[in-house]
Design a protein around this motif. Structure first.
Motif, PDB file in Angstrom:
ATOM      1  N   THR A   1     -10.267   3.426   4.542  1.00 53.60           N
ATOM      2  CA  THR A   1      -9.354   3.211   5.672  1.00 53.60           C
ATOM      3  C   THR A   1      -8.029   2.606   5.223  1.00 53.60           C
ATOM      4  OG1 THR A   1     -11.217   2.926   7.176  1.00 53.60           O
ATOM      5  CG2 THR A   1      -9.068   2.097   7.908  1.00 53.60           C
ATOM      6  N   LYS A   2      -8.092   1.487   4.525  1.00 49.89           N
ATOM      7  CA  LYS A   2      -6.854   0.813   4.127  1.00 49.89           C
ATOM      8  C   LYS A   2      -6.048   1.666   3.158  1.00 49.89           C
ATOM      9  CE  LYS A   2      -5.003  -3.584   2.482  1.00 49.89           C
ATOM     10  NZ  LYS A   2      -3.965  -2.957   1.636  1.00 49.89           N
ATOM     11  N   ARG A   3      -6.699   2.264   2.174  1.00 49.66           N
ATOM     12  CA  ARG A   3      -5.985   3.084   1.201  1.00 49.66           C
ATOM     13  C   ARG A   3      -5.300   4.270   1.866  1.00 49.66           C
ATOM     14  NH1 ARG A   3     -10.183   4.840  -3.020  1.00 49.66           N
ATOM     15  NH2 ARG A   3     -11.661   4.233  -1.379  1.00 49.66           N
ATOM     16  N   PHE A   4      -6.000   4.897   2.824  1.00 49.25           N
ATOM     17  CA  PHE A   4      -5.415   6.058   3.499  1.00 49.25           C
ATOM     18  C   PHE A   4      -4.188   5.654   4.307  1.00 49.25           C
ATOM     19  CE2 PHE A   4      -4.921   8.682   7.297  1.00 49.25           C
ATOM     20  CZ  PHE A   4      -4.739   9.931   6.717  1.00 49.25           C
ATOM     21  N   TYR A   5      -4.338   4.621   5.153  1.00 43.00           N
ATOM     22  CA  TYR A   5      -3.229   4.270   6.041  1.00 43.00           C
ATOM     23  C   TYR A   5      -2.103   3.541   5.319  1.00 43.00           C
ATOM     24  CZ  TYR A   5      -5.679   6.216   9.957  1.00 43.00           C
ATOM     25  OH  TYR A   5      -6.283   7.115  10.806  1.00 43.00           O
ATOM     26  N   ASP A   6      -2.396   2.924   4.180  1.00 42.43           N
ATOM     27  CA  ASP A   6      -1.317   2.356   3.374  1.00 42.43           C
ATOM     28  C   ASP A   6      -0.393   3.444   2.839  1.00 42.43           C
ATOM     29  OD1 ASP A   6      -2.080  -0.226   3.750  1.00 42.43           O
ATOM     30  OD2 ASP A   6      -3.005  -0.497   1.774  1.00 42.43           O
ATOM     31  N   ARG A   7      -0.901   4.669   2.721  1.00 41.98           N
ATOM     32  CA  ARG A   7      -0.077   5.799   2.299  1.00 41.98           C
ATOM     33  C   ARG A   7       0.455   6.595   3.498  1.00 41.98           C
ATOM     34  NH1 ARG A   7      -0.575   7.659  -3.044  1.00 41.98           N
ATOM     35  NH2 ARG A   7      -1.963   6.395  -4.354  1.00 41.98           N
ATOM     36  N   PHE A   8      -0.401   6.769   4.485  1.00 42.57           N
ATOM     37  CA  PHE A   8      -0.051   7.629   5.617  1.00 42.57           C
ATOM     38  C   PHE A   8       1.061   7.018   6.468  1.00 42.57           C
ATOM     39  CE2 PHE A   8      -0.604   9.073  10.013  1.00 42.57           C
ATOM     40  CZ  PHE A   8      -0.570  10.455   9.845  1.00 42.57           C
ATOM     41  N   THR A   9       0.945   5.748   6.818  1.00 39.41           N
ATOM     42  CA  THR A   9       1.914   5.128   7.728  1.00 39.41           C
ATOM     43  C   THR A   9       3.325   5.113   7.166  1.00 39.41           C
ATOM     44  OG1 THR A   9       0.174   3.785   8.747  1.00 39.41           O
ATOM     45  CG2 THR A   9       2.439   3.057   9.072  1.00 39.41           C
ATOM     46  N   PRO A  10       3.559   4.722   5.903  1.00 39.65           N
ATOM     47  CA  PRO A  10       4.930   4.764   5.390  1.00 39.65           C
ATOM     48  C   PRO A  10       5.498   6.172   5.257  1.00 39.65           C
ATOM     49  CG  PRO A  10       3.568   3.271   4.082  1.00 39.65           C
ATOM     50  CD  PRO A  10       2.641   4.042   4.968  1.00 39.65           C
TER      51      PRO A  10
END
Length: 254
Positions: A219-228
């Motif tokens: 979860t964190k790894r995905f959204y740390d890339r997706f959101t920016p």
């Protein structure tokens, strides 16, 4: 550095802290909301070419700068002293200036071709009076661009308001249109929707993506890339279905 403080500001420009009252660029965790607002500013910017523009409640100032790329002149107005000082120091163009002032009183009659007022009317106790003021500020043929979140998608279909403490009232499409029509003779309402990668993400959520990323522990790894990676192009305007829109944008003419 605090996670909700602006990063990498130019020398001499004090960073602003994210409080929830306004959105900011240069805060990675806030990128979705920043791009959602930026998409609207860019859309309006393409429609105010060569015009005199007033950006009310301009906040950090990024939207005023976007408008100034095409407008003849832009005045960005905000009452907050920290936001005003930041905007004044960060965004410098010959046709752009920033003023401290109140949205209900700033400006002289018939001095602007466009008034821009985004994501702020939901903060007001007397929105009708402010819209009346905008109508007086507009020169003949002028347009007020007013946006607000859709309460049905922000808070949910069974709630009258989200948990945002800064919001006084949030609107359904017909309520927002009725408010604008109480002041302006001609009103067109558009809806802002997800597009491109955000639309794909929405489909994935409907198919159970939340369960998948949680089970895989990414979860964190995905959204740390997706959101920016979200950009203004991941949003689009449509006329319908307004009940499913993220935000409403009213184009108001006398």
């Amino acid at each position: 550095m605090h996670a909700y403080l602006q990063r990498d500001q130019p020398p001499g420009v004090p960073p602003l802290e994210l409080t929830g009252e306004r959105t900011l660029p240069d805060v990675p965790a806030e990128n979705y909301w920043y791009r959602r607002h930026l998409a609207v500013y860019e859309w309006i910017g393409a429609r105010v070419i060569g015009l005199r523009v007033l950006d009310m409640a301009c906040g950090e100032g990024y939207g005023s700068e976007v408008l100034s790329r095409s407008a003849a002149s832009v005045v960005g107005v905000d009452a907050n002293p920290e936001a005003h000082e930041h905007a004044r120091l960060r965004y410098r163009r010959q046709n752009l200036r920033f003023e401290r002032g109140m949205v209900a009183t700033f400006g002289e009659p018939e001095t602007f071709d466009a008034v821009v007022f985004l994501q702020t009317i939901e903060h007001l106790e007397d929105p009708g009076a402010v819209l009346e003021h905008f109508r007086r500020l507009l020169a003949p043929g002028g347009v007020a661009y007013v946006s607000t979140p859709n309460v049905l998608t922000l808070a949910g279909p069974d709630r009258e308001k989200s948990d945002n403490p800064w919001h006084v009232r949030e609107y359904r499409a017909h309520e927002f249109e009725q408010l604008c029509r109480s002041v302006f003779g001609r009103v067109e309402i558009l809806g802002l929707f997800h597009a491109r990668k955000l639309r794909v993400h929405g489909v994935a959520l409907a198919l159970g993506w939340d369960r998948v990323h949680a089970r895989l522990g990414i979860t964190k790894r995905f959204y740390d890339r997706f959101t920016p990676a979200i950009s203004a192009r991941d949003f689009t305007f449509k006329r319908q279905p307004l009940d499913r829109a993220l935000d409403f944008l009213a184009l108001c003419r006398s």
